[in-house]
Motif scaffolding. Structure first.
Motif, PDB file in Angstrom:
ATOM      1  N   SER A   6     -74.272  29.834  26.160  1.00 16.95           N
ATOM      2  CA  SER A   6     -74.483  28.937  26.634  1.00 16.95           C
ATOM      3  C   SER A   6     -73.029  28.528  27.495  1.00 16.95           C
ATOM      4  CB  SER A   6     -74.665  27.043  25.598  1.00 16.95           C
ATOM      5  OG  SER A   6     -73.830  26.692  25.147  1.00 16.95           O
ATOM      6  N   THR A   7     -73.157  28.198  28.421  1.00 18.29           N
ATOM      7  CA  THR A   7     -72.485  28.279  29.606  1.00 18.29           C
ATOM      8  C   THR A   7     -71.307  26.894  29.348  1.00 18.29           C
ATOM      9  OG1 THR A   7     -73.839  28.302  31.349  1.00 18.29           O
ATOM     10  CG2 THR A   7     -71.802  27.570  32.736  1.00 18.29           C
ATOM     11  N   PHE A   8     -71.726  25.875  28.778  1.00 14.58           N
ATOM     12  CA  PHE A   8     -70.980  24.660  28.068  1.00 14.58           C
ATOM     13  C   PHE A   8     -69.914  25.155  27.417  1.00 14.58           C
ATOM     14  CE2 PHE A   8     -70.068  19.993  27.097  1.00 14.58           C
ATOM     15  CZ  PHE A   8     -69.556  20.114  28.876  1.00 14.58           C
ATOM     16  N   VAL A   9     -70.657  26.006  26.369  1.00 15.11           N
ATOM     17  CA  VAL A   9     -69.525  26.327  25.315  1.00 15.11           C
ATOM     18  C   VAL A   9     -68.949  28.274  25.944  1.00 15.11           C
ATOM     19  CG1 VAL A   9     -69.331  27.534  23.233  1.00 15.11           C
ATOM     20  CG2 VAL A   9     -70.325  25.399  23.420  1.00 15.11           C
ATOM     21  N   LYS A  10     -69.116  29.124  26.898  1.00 19.48           N
ATOM     22  CA  LYS A  10     -68.923  30.142  26.954  1.00 19.48           C
ATOM     23  C   LYS A  10     -67.843  29.840  28.363  1.00 19.48           C
ATOM     24  CE  LYS A  10     -72.552  32.531  29.077  1.00 19.48           C
ATOM     25  NZ  LYS A  10     -73.288  33.344  29.808  1.00 19.48           N
ATOM     26  N   GLU A  11     -68.146  29.270  29.178  1.00 22.22           N
ATOM     27  CA  GLU A  11     -67.169  28.920  30.356  1.00 22.22           C
ATOM     28  C   GLU A  11     -66.925  27.550  30.737  1.00 22.22           C
ATOM     29  OE1 GLU A  11     -67.043  30.913  32.785  1.00 22.22           O
ATOM     30  OE2 GLU A  11     -68.468  32.408  32.345  1.00 22.22           O
ATOM     31  N   THR A  12     -67.021  26.332  30.481  1.00 30.49           N
ATOM     32  CA  THR A  12     -66.722  25.269  30.245  1.00 30.49           C
ATOM     33  C   THR A  12     -65.378  24.811  29.194  1.00 30.49           C
ATOM     34  OG1 THR A  12     -68.326  23.943  30.500  1.00 30.49           O
ATOM     35  CG2 THR A  12     -66.849  22.385  30.277  1.00 30.49           C
ATOM     36  N   GLU A  13     -66.130  25.144  28.106  1.00 30.23           N
ATOM     37  CA  GLU A  13     -64.900  25.634  26.989  1.00 30.23           C
ATOM     38  C   GLU A  13     -64.582  23.931  26.214  1.00 30.23           C
ATOM     39  OE1 GLU A  13     -60.854  27.150  27.279  1.00 30.23           O
ATOM     40  OE2 GLU A  13     -61.998  28.638  28.760  1.00 30.23           O
ATOM     41  N   ASP A  14     -66.185  23.328  25.888  1.00 24.15           N
ATOM     42  CA  ASP A  14     -65.981  22.860  25.388  1.00 24.15           C
ATOM     43  C   ASP A  14     -66.886  22.785  23.925  1.00 24.15           C
ATOM     44  OD1 ASP A  14     -66.460  19.833  23.681  1.00 24.15           O
ATOM     45  OD2 ASP A  14     -67.650  19.024  25.301  1.00 24.15           O
ATOM     46  N   PHE A  15     -65.401  22.905  22.963  1.00 24.53           N
ATOM     47  CA  PHE A  15     -64.987  24.119  21.155  1.00 24.53           C
ATOM     48  C   PHE A  15     -64.374  23.948  20.814  1.00 24.53           C
ATOM     49  CE2 PHE A  15     -64.388  27.868  23.933  1.00 24.53           C
ATOM     50  CZ  PHE A  15     -63.575  28.081  22.983  1.00 24.53           C
ATOM     51  N   THR A  16     -63.813  23.485  19.622  1.00 27.16           N
ATOM     52  CA  THR A  16     -62.529  23.675  19.176  1.00 27.16           C
ATOM     53  C   THR A  16     -62.878  24.268  18.169  1.00 27.16           C
ATOM     54  OG1 THR A  16     -63.688  21.556  17.411  1.00 27.16           O
ATOM     55  CG2 THR A  16     -62.174  20.849  19.091  1.00 27.16           C
ATOM     56  N   PRO A  53     -83.312  14.861  28.304  1.00 27.00           N
ATOM     57  CA  PRO A  53     -82.536  16.275  28.810  1.00 27.00           C
ATOM     58  C   PRO A  53     -81.433  16.274  28.280  1.00 27.00           C
ATOM     59  CG  PRO A  53     -84.655  16.124  30.084  1.00 27.00           C
ATOM     60  CD  PRO A  53     -83.926  14.563  29.407  1.00 27.00           C
ATOM     61  N   ALA A  54     -80.106  16.965  27.796  1.00 31.02           N
ATOM     62  CA  ALA A  54     -79.405  17.017  27.368  1.00 31.02           C
ATOM     63  C   ALA A  54     -78.678  16.425  26.362  1.00 31.02           C
ATOM     64  CB  ALA A  54     -78.215  16.537  29.073  1.00 31.02           C
ATOM     65  N   SER A  55     -79.728  15.250  25.908  1.00 32.23           N
ATOM     66  CA  SER A  55     -79.952  14.453  25.076  1.00 32.23           C
ATOM     67  C   SER A  55     -78.836  12.603  25.664  1.00 32.23           C
ATOM     68  CB  SER A  55     -78.845  15.397  23.474  1.00 32.23           C
ATOM     69  OG  SER A  55     -79.730  15.919  23.400  1.00 32.23           O
ATOM     70  N   LEU A  56     -78.399  13.015  26.035  1.00 33.21           N
ATOM     71  CA  LEU A  56     -77.036  11.790  26.443  1.00 33.21           C
ATOM     72  C   LEU A  56     -77.635  10.789  27.391  1.00 33.21           C
ATOM     73  CD1 LEU A  56     -74.188  13.657  25.274  1.00 33.21           C
ATOM     74  CD2 LEU A  56     -75.502  12.622  23.581  1.00 33.21           C
ATOM     75  N   SER A  57     -77.674   9.396  27.876  1.00 34.16           N
ATOM     76  CA  SER A  57     -77.393   9.088  28.105  1.00 34.16           C
ATOM     77  C   SER A  57     -77.112   8.094  28.433  1.00 34.16           C
ATOM     78  CB  SER A  57     -78.568   8.585  28.675  1.00 34.16           C
ATOM     79  OG  SER A  57     -79.136   7.393  29.985  1.00 34.16           O
ATOM     80  N   MET A  87     -72.611  18.142  33.916  1.00 37.66           N
ATOM     81  CA  MET A  87     -73.063  18.040  34.579  1.00 37.66           C
ATOM     82  C   MET A  87     -74.793  19.107  34.134  1.00 37.66           C
ATOM     83  SD  MET A  87     -73.439  16.366  37.824  1.00 37.66           S
ATOM     84  CE  MET A  87     -74.307  16.583  37.986  1.00 37.66           C
ATOM     85  N   ASN A  88     -76.042  18.776  33.639  1.00 44.13           N
ATOM     86  CA  ASN A  88     -76.603  19.295  33.614  1.00 44.13           C
ATOM     87  C   ASN A  88     -77.991  19.228  34.065  1.00 44.13           C
ATOM     88  OD1 ASN A  88     -75.926  19.880  29.788  1.00 44.13           O
ATOM     89  ND2 ASN A  88     -74.983  17.829  30.676  1.00 44.13           N
ATOM     90  N   ARG A 138     -89.374  31.905  39.931  1.00 45.78           N
ATOM     91  CA  ARG A 138     -89.856  33.358  39.999  1.00 45.78           C
ATOM     92  C   ARG A 138     -90.054  33.562  38.440  1.00 45.78           C
ATOM     93  NH1 ARG A 138     -83.227  34.232  40.807  1.00 45.78           N
ATOM     94  NH2 ARG A 138     -83.225  32.460  39.135  1.00 45.78           N
ATOM     95  N   THR A 139     -90.337  33.201  37.003  1.00 43.21           N
ATOM     96  CA  THR A 139     -90.158  33.392  35.857  1.00 43.21           C
ATOM     97  C   THR A 139     -91.270  32.694  35.595  1.00 43.21           C
ATOM     98  OG1 THR A 139     -88.440  32.510  34.990  1.00 43.21           O
ATOM     99  CG2 THR A 139     -87.683  34.879  36.030  1.00 43.21           C
ATOM    100  N   GLY A 140     -91.096  31.740  35.584  1.00 43.06           N
ATOM    101  CA  GLY A 140     -91.542  30.675  34.746  1.00 43.06           C
ATOM    102  C   GLY A 140     -91.210  30.081  33.238  1.00 43.06           C
ATOM    103  N   ARG A 141     -89.931  30.577  33.355  1.00 43.96           N
ATOM    104  CA  ARG A 141     -89.313  30.428  32.143  1.00 43.96           C
ATOM    105  C   ARG A 141     -88.688  28.664  32.330  1.00 43.96           C
ATOM    106  NH1 ARG A 141     -83.744  30.838  31.590  1.00 43.96           N
ATOM    107  NH2 ARG A 141     -83.284  32.034  32.903  1.00 43.96           N
ATOM    108  N   ARG A 142     -88.370  28.020  31.451  1.00 38.38           N
ATOM    109  CA  ARG A 142     -87.341  26.754  31.790  1.00 38.38           C
ATOM    110  C   ARG A 142     -86.461  26.892  31.559  1.00 38.38           C
ATOM    111  NH1 ARG A 142     -88.065  21.202  32.229  1.00 38.38           N
ATOM    112  NH2 ARG A 142     -90.201  21.816  32.042  1.00 38.38           N
ATOM    113  N   VAL A 143     -85.623  26.351  32.099  1.00 37.85           N
ATOM    114  CA  VAL A 143     -83.958  26.395  32.157  1.00 37.85           C
ATOM    115  C   VAL A 143     -83.635  25.246  31.555  1.00 37.85           C
ATOM    116  CG1 VAL A 143     -81.742  26.951  33.007  1.00 37.85           C
ATOM    117  CG2 VAL A 143     -84.011  28.314  33.687  1.00 37.85           C
ATOM    118  N   MET A 144     -82.277  25.036  30.425  1.00 33.66           N
ATOM    119  CA  MET A 144     -82.086  24.328  30.468  1.00 33.66           C
ATOM    120  C   MET A 144     -80.234  24.168  30.197  1.00 33.66           C
ATOM    121  SD  MET A 144     -81.518  20.762  29.121  1.00 33.66           S
ATOM    122  CE  MET A 144     -80.000  20.058  29.914  1.00 33.66           C
ATOM    123  N   ALA A 145     -79.278  23.656  31.173  1.00 31.51           N
ATOM    124  CA  ALA A 145     -78.104  24.565  31.416  1.00 31.51           C
ATOM    125  C   ALA A 145     -77.163  23.022  31.606  1.00 31.51           C
ATOM    126  CB  ALA A 145     -77.912  25.356  32.811  1.00 31.51           C
TER     127      ALA A 145
END
Length: 654
Positions: free
Chosen positions: A32-42, A132-136, A372-373, A380-387
């Motif tokens: 996921s972008t949120f881990v590999k780019e934003t680095e929200d991990f420990t 989506p993203a589980s949080l509000s 931001m999510n 183009r592909t009909g694929r659902r994106v959750m990012a």
């Protein structure tokens, strides 16, 4: 017997390197972008009873340094080589702090003896739930925030529990992404195991066993050394979240920091009651829970960057946090947006320390930008994106030593941006603008850091944008020593058109094809009087586009190319530097009604009520006080409002 200091420092370096290797493995293999780019991990290493003795400095989130894994470790009866355990339930041991955070811990053995654990977490972009993203902010109970797993074995003696995995992936919106991140986590704890075995072979089991305890003791001694450099005293500080629920009332966070020699107490009495929204922080009556202590760690590390980042730093402090409050809620309170409350609390703690040592610490950080999510369909592909596409962060406050960091500073400094090219390649959106927002940093001798701004166009109908942690549209960050607050945050749909809509602190919005979103974080605050800032520094900011010509004149009295007008303008602004905080008219107006005495009366009253009455009672009391034409601010109008509420609902006292 403690090992010698030289060996201990070498062991500390190896332990940190092991944690860094774990982080690098996770960073390089996550999906996921949120881990590999934003680095929200420990990542980290703990003692057999769960005390964190090693954490990375270069990669990942810094919030969980010193997290006590003991409660979840003790929840598993038997550990064997090859086991890996997990949980994402905020109420099972209070180690996980909202459902998207999946924590793993792996027992590490040496010749049959359990010697430590490799641990860590990632923030999943989605774990199911109501949005989506589980949080509000609008969610009211933890059941709405996604699937939850109590402490359990994901891997038993090397064998993955496929049934458990299938249940997890069935309940999330992006199962391939979640499974990819989970595999990266497993690789990370395996790296930790390998590195621990290397350390034991180098130092010997006796030195390793004693050394990891000594590292915690050293962290404690270093913390006590920092506290001893701070004058004894009580240092109260208060700040507010804009709303305790969508369209609601401000949420007060209050701290009285008590420094006594080499020890401290952080008393959070006076913070608001548990909310009927997801801003609650689950701390489980733990007097040193990590969510309460993040700002503590930041303050100590800012005052002495040589301290070890481990659980020993927190030992000299005890927190007082009444149960049933926003900082210590009871089940089943929603907790998904605890990150916004925790970020604001970090600023409160830094503010209290700033009062204790005003010439050593910075002004208020921005703390008002969202993660931001985007949930959409790729036409183009009909694929659902959750990012996750980007954290929209603000800068650090100016400090006694220089300007605040622009874009991502202070308590948001660990969050990394995602390049525009990656976002557009992975998510069907068109990014129109991404950069720094001029004039967003608070003016000062040392300017506050600028905010980031993101503007993008969506392409598919029914696109849902989740902007969690939206705040600071009302209450700005606080300047000190005469510095000015940062600019407020903004959230717009279709800006600069006849369809423009100010979304305020909305955090979930459904968009049509062609709709444009513009989101701007709040800015960091200034340190010291703006008129004392060197003219050359103001002109350099102007040339770099960090401020406008209007702001140069308005805030700093500088007129480019006109020395006489500049001298007159700066002379007109010259005044003795203020020693207190400056949060501008919005806060002043609010606190003219909600004085310390009124809040003290409210806190006393609400503490006597059953937890499920408190949020409602607060809202009713606020409405009655606001309607009272004879406000005195001495607490009497609050008590009169509560008496009226009791007359209406006699059962409230039971």
């Amino acid at each position: 017997m403690p090992i010698d200091p030289v060996t201990l420092q070498i062991l500390a370096n190896h332990a940190q390197a092991a944690a860094e290797s774990m982080a690098f493995t996770l960073f390089r293999t996550a999906h996921s972008t949120f881990v590999k780019e934003t680095e929200d991990f420990t990542t980290g290493l703990t003692t057999p009873d769960g005390q964190t003795f090693a954490s990375p400095r270069e990669l990942g989130a810094t919030w969980f340094v010193g997290l006590d894994y003991g409660p979840v470790i003790r929840a598993i009866d038997d550990y064997r080589e090859g086991d890996v355990c997990m949980t994402n339930d905020p109420y099972s041991g209070f180690v996980c702090t909202h459902p998207p955070d999946l924590h793993l811990w792996k027992p590490i053995f040496w010749e049959g003896e359990l010697v430590c654990f490799a641990v860590g977490h990632i923030h999943n972009t989605d774990v199911g739930g109501a949005v989506p993203a589980s949080l509000s902010r609008a969610l009211t109970e933890v059941h709405q925030e996604g699937i939850r797993f109590p402490p359990c074995k994901l891997v038993s003696e090397g064998r993955l529990d496929r049934r458990l995995l299938d249940i997890m992936l069935l309940n999330v919106r992006a199962p391939t992404q979640n499974w990819g991140d989970l595999k990266a986590q497993l690789a990370s704890v395996n790296t930790g195991e390998r590195k621990v075995h290397e350390m034991i072979r180098r130092f010997g089991i006796e030195t390793f066993r004693q050394g990891i305890r000594d590292l915690l003791d050293l962290g404690e001694r270093q913390a006590r050394r920092v506290l001893a450099s701070i004058p004894d005293g009580d240092y109260p500080f208060t700040d507010y979240l804009d709303e305790d629920a969508p369209g609601g009332l401000p949420c007060r966070l209050h701290l009285n920091l008590k420094i006594r020699g080499e020890e401290a107490v952080m008393d959070f009495t006076g913070s608001d009651p548990q909310l009927a929204a997801s801003l609650n922080m689950p701390t489980g009556n733990n007097p040193r829970h990590i969510l309460l202590m993040v700002g503590w760690n930041y303050a100590l590390y800012t005052l002495d960057s040589s301290v070890l980042l481990n659980g020993g730093l927190m030992r000299p402090c005890t927190c007082i946090v009444p149960e049933g409050t926003v900082l210590n809620p009871v089940f089943p309170a929603a907790v998904g947006m605890r990150s916004m409350t925790c970020a604001r609390l970090q600023g409160v703690i830094m503010g209290a320390f700033q009062r204790a040592v005003p010439d050593r610490l910075p002004a208020g950080p921005a703390s008002g930008g969202p993660m931001m999510n985007v949930n959409t369909i790729d036409s183009r592909t009909g694929r659902r994106v959750m990012a996750a596409i980007d954290p929209i962060t603000g800068g650090a406050g100016g400090s006694p030593f220089g300007d605040g960091m622009d874009g991502s500073g202070a308590n948001n400094g660990f969050l990394k941006n995602t390049p525009v090219e990656i976002n557009e390649a992975e998510v069907p959106i068109r990014i129109l603008r991404y950069g720094l927002e001029p004039d967003s940093g608070g003016a000062g001798l040392h300017r506050g850091g600028l905010a980031t701004v993101l503007e993008f166009r969506v392409q598919a109908p029914g696109t849902v944008v989740t902007a969690r942690n939206r705040d600071r549209t009302r209450f700005r960050s606080w300047g000190v020593q005469g510095g000015k607050p940062g600019a407020p945050s903004q959230f717009w749909r279709n800006p600069d058109t006849d369809r423009a809509e100010n979304l305020g602190n909305t955090d979930v919005v459904t968009l049509d094809p062609g709709d444009v979103i513009r989101i701007v974080c709040s800015g960091g605050s200034g340190w010291g009087p703006a008129w004392q800032r060197p003219v050359e520094a103001v002109l350099a900011d102007l040339a770099a586009g960090k401020i406008t010509a209007e702001a140069a004149m308005r805030d700093y009295g500088v007129v480019p190319g006109d020395a006489a007008a500049t001298a007159a303008g700066r002379g007109a602004r010259a005044a003795p530097p203020a020693r207190g905080l400056d949060a501008r008219a919005e806060r002043d107006a609010y606190e003219r009604v909600w004085t310390e005495a009124n809040y003290a009366a409210l806190t006393e009253i609400l503490a006597l009520l059953p937890v499920h009455w408190r949020h409602y009672a607060k809202r009713r009391i606020f409405a009655l006080v606001e309607a009272d034409p004879d406000r005195r601010g001495d607490g009497s109008e609050v008590r009169a409002a509560f008496a009226a509420l009791q007359a209406e609902f006699p059962q409230i006292a039971h």
